[in-house]
Design a protein around this motif. Structure first.
Motif, PDB file in Angstrom:
ATOM      1  N   TYR A   1      -0.185  -6.244   0.490  1.00 47.03           N
ATOM      2  CA  TYR A   1      -1.610  -6.346   0.178  1.00 47.03           C
ATOM      3  C   TYR A   1      -2.415  -5.350   1.015  1.00 47.03           C
ATOM      4  O   TYR A   1      -2.096  -5.105   2.184  1.00 47.03           O
ATOM      5  CB  TYR A   1      -2.115  -7.772   0.425  1.00 47.03           C
ATOM      6  N   VAL A   2      -3.453  -4.807   0.382  1.00 47.03           N
ATOM      7  CA  VAL A   2      -4.347  -3.845   1.036  1.00 47.03           C
ATOM      8  C   VAL A   2      -5.752  -4.413   0.991  1.00 47.03           C
ATOM      9  O   VAL A   2      -6.259  -4.766  -0.088  1.00 47.03           O
ATOM     10  CB  VAL A   2      -4.306  -2.477   0.331  1.00 47.03           C
ATOM     11  N   ASN A   3      -6.406  -4.504   2.131  1.00 44.76           N
ATOM     12  CA  ASN A   3      -7.751  -5.060   2.220  1.00 44.76           C
ATOM     13  C   ASN A   3      -8.686  -3.982   2.760  1.00 44.76           C
ATOM     14  O   ASN A   3      -8.623  -3.627   3.946  1.00 44.76           O
ATOM     15  CB  ASN A   3      -7.750  -6.288   3.141  1.00 44.76           C
ATOM     16  N   ASP A   4      -9.567  -3.445   1.891  1.00 38.02           N
ATOM     17  CA  ASP A   4     -10.482  -2.387   2.320  1.00 38.02           C
ATOM     18  C   ASP A   4     -11.554  -2.906   3.270  1.00 38.02           C
ATOM     19  O   ASP A   4     -11.998  -2.185   4.172  1.00 38.02           O
ATOM     20  CB  ASP A   4     -11.150  -1.749   1.091  1.00 38.02           C
ATOM     21  N   GLU A   5     -11.971  -4.143   3.087  1.00 34.39           N
ATOM     22  CA  GLU A   5     -13.033  -4.691   3.938  1.00 34.39           C
ATOM     23  C   GLU A   5     -12.565  -4.811   5.390  1.00 34.39           C
ATOM     24  O   GLU A   5     -13.298  -4.474   6.325  1.00 34.39           O
ATOM     25  CB  GLU A   5     -13.469  -6.059   3.417  1.00 34.39           C
TER      26      GLU A   5
ATOM     27  N   ALA B   1      -7.550   4.017  -1.133  1.00 31.20           N
ATOM     28  CA  ALA B   1      -7.452   5.373  -1.680  1.00 31.20           C
ATOM     29  C   ALA B   1      -6.328   6.154  -1.003  1.00 31.20           C
ATOM     30  O   ALA B   1      -5.606   6.924  -1.648  1.00 31.20           O
ATOM     31  CB  ALA B   1      -8.777   6.099  -1.498  1.00 31.20           C
ATOM     32  N   VAL B   2      -6.157   5.950   0.305  1.00 29.93           N
ATOM     33  CA  VAL B   2      -5.094   6.643   1.033  1.00 29.93           C
ATOM     34  C   VAL B   2      -3.722   6.141   0.577  1.00 29.93           C
ATOM     35  O   VAL B   2      -2.815   6.928   0.268  1.00 29.93           O
ATOM     36  CB  VAL B   2      -5.261   6.443   2.555  1.00 29.93           C
ATOM     37  N   ILE B   3      -3.570   4.831   0.501  1.00 32.88           N
ATOM     38  CA  ILE B   3      -2.273   4.260   0.128  1.00 32.88           C
ATOM     39  C   ILE B   3      -1.990   4.494  -1.356  1.00 32.88           C
ATOM     40  O   ILE B   3      -0.843   4.714  -1.761  1.00 32.88           O
ATOM     41  CB  ILE B   3      -2.240   2.759   0.471  1.00 32.88           C
ATOM     42  N   GLY B   4      -3.051   4.476  -2.175  1.00 30.55           N
ATOM     43  CA  GLY B   4      -2.886   4.629  -3.606  1.00 30.55           C
ATOM     44  C   GLY B   4      -2.339   5.977  -4.048  1.00 30.55           C
ATOM     45  O   GLY B   4      -1.929   6.134  -5.199  1.00 30.55           O
TER      46      GLY B   4
ATOM     47  N   ALA C   1       0.837  -4.683  -4.283  1.00 26.75           N
ATOM     48  CA  ALA C   1       1.880  -3.792  -4.785  1.00 26.75           C
ATOM     49  C   ALA C   1       3.220  -4.268  -4.250  1.00 26.75           C
ATOM     50  O   ALA C   1       3.275  -5.099  -3.330  1.00 26.75           O
ATOM     51  CB  ALA C   1       1.630  -2.352  -4.343  1.00 26.75           C
ATOM     52  N   CYS C   2       4.302  -3.743  -4.841  1.00 26.89           N
ATOM     53  CA  CYS C   2       5.611  -3.954  -4.242  1.00 26.89           C
ATOM     54  C   CYS C   2       5.681  -3.122  -2.955  1.00 26.89           C
ATOM     55  O   CYS C   2       5.268  -1.963  -2.934  1.00 26.89           O
ATOM     56  CB  CYS C   2       6.717  -3.541  -5.208  1.00 26.89           C
TER      57      CYS C   2
END
Length: 627
Positions: A49-53, A19-22, A36-37
């Motif tokens: 890559y973003v990993n919330d876990e 949510a922060v990066i988005g 994402a690029c």
């Protein structure tokens, strides 16, 4: 204000990283992650890559890595505490309150920021006025583009002693505290900067905290360059000019350059080299070195080619030696005699500057060259003085492994320089003639040494990696001299495996460098650990592949204790330096992930090789294969 590791962990747990990066990056769902690029470098195929876990992001292209706090500090340029406050407000957490004195100081700093911001705008307006004509002419002669003039905020301070005070709506007390006016007992205060080309000095958030002024009238009294005094906003030993612009550029290309003055920094930026900073009238300080290391692990010092520039480089080396730690150092560019970076660019072009930066010398090389060339070495006493100076530098290094390696390297260089090479004794090989050729044999070891090595291989040492490396070196003893320094360093840090490694190094002294036979033990070489996964332990592995695989395993073995020690040190200083410790933790955790990935890649190569052999065996035993 004390931010404990536990409080920061709670903040990360309550924050949804995607949510922060988005908010600023368009993320696409990819299984249990988002992709994402990468926003840190230009790319067409997503590798970010973003990993919330797990609570971190990672780019497989440029290696950018971090958590939500790191995202706000790196991508948005927020200071550590501002990033923490923003995330805490969104997570419904209260940031531990500062003490009343800290709150009062923060309020005073906020007021002084208003003063410096207003002064900056006034200086910019004066530059475009008729009285700024001489300053504009100077900028044009220097070749600064209009874009650079605007970006760096050039301005002009008129010659009148009361012009600034008359123009700004602030009391003299505030102007004096901000460093804009000078107070003299028994006389009226007067403007500090007069008849000068002005430059704002900014903090990490781009806020104006001080000024530098260059005199325009060569016949006028006063220094050529004048900086603001230290104020509640401005600590020159903790500030690097242009850092707020250079840091994002450094993250893009992995390089940051340190020059002597801010006009050099602007000249390089004008030529397209954006990742440049400068100290502010002082030698490079310990705090500034730490600021640089937060950006890259090997900043490049680029001081002038005259004697003063070389002395400045040596002062910086003297400051950095006690701070050295694994992976962190300096590189030094030696400019042509009598030239600074601006001269080189104007005379030979930006390509010459890029070539100089790409050929920067290491810290140890620069140290050796400077001391070797410092005085004529015409007598034994002169040479002894050289050794004494070198060893004094070595003793300043606090990290034991780095100190030992510097000492050994500098002693070797001194010996090669001070003494003629010794005549080599002819080598009498150990071995036997077999079918018209001589077969090298490795030495047999004593029973005590053999028992020590067998315990290490069978699990008496720390783990499978250590056991496998020791077994691999017994199988390939010709590789021991190649890794002698790394293995000796590891032996001093690991009390369990150290005696076994020392025994191997002692055995290697009896070996010819061409030896191919395994080192023999009285009862024979034991089988490797059952769960090993390294190609160099397989008898069928190509010898070249086995040597490369063994070299990588030795590298991992040596790297691990240094990495673990650095992580423990960063965690231990979290309460006294949360921002610095956090940055170091993030960098070290990234290196730990890379370490595990390299181990996994070695396992993958072994598994793929084993699968290929099994397939070939199966085909060879099938009816079709038999036919």
């Amino acid at each position: 204000m004390a931010l404990t590791p536990q409080w920061l962990d709670e903040l990360r747990m309550r924050t949804t990283l995607s949510a922060v990066i988005g908010r600023t990056v368009r993320l696409t769902k990819a299984g249990r992650e988002f992709k994402a690029c990468c926003p840190f470098h230009n790319e067409k195929t997503p590798s970010f890559y973003v990993n919330d876990e797990k609570g971190f992001y990672h780019c497989f292209g440029c290696e950018a890595h971090g958590d939500a706090i790191r995202w706000l500090t790196d991508q948005r340029g927020l200071p550590f505490m501002d990033a923490v406050k923003e995330l805490a407000a969104e997570a419904g957490m209260e940031v531990p309150a500062p003490d009343p004195r800290s709150a009062e100081r923060a309020e005073k700093r906020a007021s002084l920021h208003d003063v410096t911001a207003a002064a900056q705008q006034w200086f910019v307006d004066r530059l475009s006025s008729p009285e700024g004509a001489e300053a504009r002419s100077y900028l044009k002669r220097r070749g600064f583009s209009e874009k650079v003039v605007r970006e760096f905020g050039f301005g002009f301070a008129p010659v009148e002693r009361q012009a600034l005070a008359a123009a700004l709506p602030f009391e003299d007390a505030m102007l004096i505290e901000a460093g804009m006016r000078i107070e003299v007992e028994g006389k009226d205060p007067y403007d500090r900067f007069r008849g000068r080309l002005m430059l704002p000095i900014q903090d990490a958030r781009g806020r104006v905290i001080a000024f530098g002024g260059r005199i325009l009238d060569a016949d006028a009294n006063g220094p050529k360059y004048l900086n603001s005094p230290e104020t509640p906003l401005f600590d020159k030993g903790r500030t690097l000019y242009n850092m707020h612009r250079a840091a994002p550029a450094a993250r893009q290309n992995g390089r940051i350059v340190v020059v002597e003055g801010y006009m050099d920094a602007i000249a390089l930026a004008n030529a397209g080299i954006a990742e440049v900073v400068a100290p502010l009238g002082t030698a490079l300080t310990e705090n500034q070195i730490e600021l640089l290391w937060r950006q890259v692990e090997r900043p490049i010092l680029c001081f002038d080619g005259d004697n003063a520039g070389q002395r400045a480089a040596m002062r910086a080396i003297g400051r950095v030696l006690p701070l050295l730690r694994p992976g962190h150092s300096l590189a030094i560019v030696r400019m042509p005699a009598g030239m600074d970076p601006d001269d080189l660019i104007r005379e030979k072009g930006v390509a010459a500057m890029e070539e100089a930066l790409s050929s920067a010398s290491g810290l140890l090389d620069t140290l050796w060259q400077f001391e070797r060339d410092a005085v004529p070495l015409e007598s034994p006493e002169d040479k002894a003085g050289l050794k004494e100076r070198l060893m004094a530098h070595v003793e300043a290094i606090q990290h034991p492994d780095i100190r030992a390696l510097y000492k050994r390297e500098l002693q070797d260089r001194f010996s090669d320089f001070a003494f003629p090479p010794r005549q080599q004794r002819p080598f009498t090989p150990r071995g036997e003639w077999q079918k018209g050729s001589f077969k090298q044999q490795a030495p047999r070891l004593s029973q005590e040494t053999a028992n020590r090595l067998k315990r290490a291989i069978s699990g008496g040492s720390r783990d499978t990696l250590t056991s496998a490396v020791i077994h691999g070196l017994l199988l390939h003893p010709g590789e021991i001299p190649r890794h002698e320094s790394a293995l000796a360093r590891f032996a001093t840090r690991d009390p369990n495996a150290g005696p076994a490694i020392d025994s191997l190094l002692a055995a290697a002294e009896m070996l010819d460098s061409r030896a191919q036979s395994p080192i023999s033990l009285p009862e024979g070489l034991p089988a490797p650990p059952a769960n090993t996964r390294f190609a160099f332990l397989d008898k069928g592995t190509d010898p070249v592949d086995a040597r490369e695989d063994l070299a990588e395993a030795v590298s991992l073995l040596v790297e691990r204790p240094a990495l673990e020690a650095a992580l423990a040190e960063a965690t231990a200083r979290f309460e006294i330096d949360p921002e610095g410790a956090f940055a170091d933790q993030q960098r070290l955790l990234k290196r730990k992930l890379e370490f595990e990935a390299r181990l996994g890649q070695m396992a993958s190569r072994r598994a793929a090789s084993a699968a290929t052999k099994d397939s070939e065996t199966a085909q060879g035993s099938s009816p079709a294969g038999g036919a």
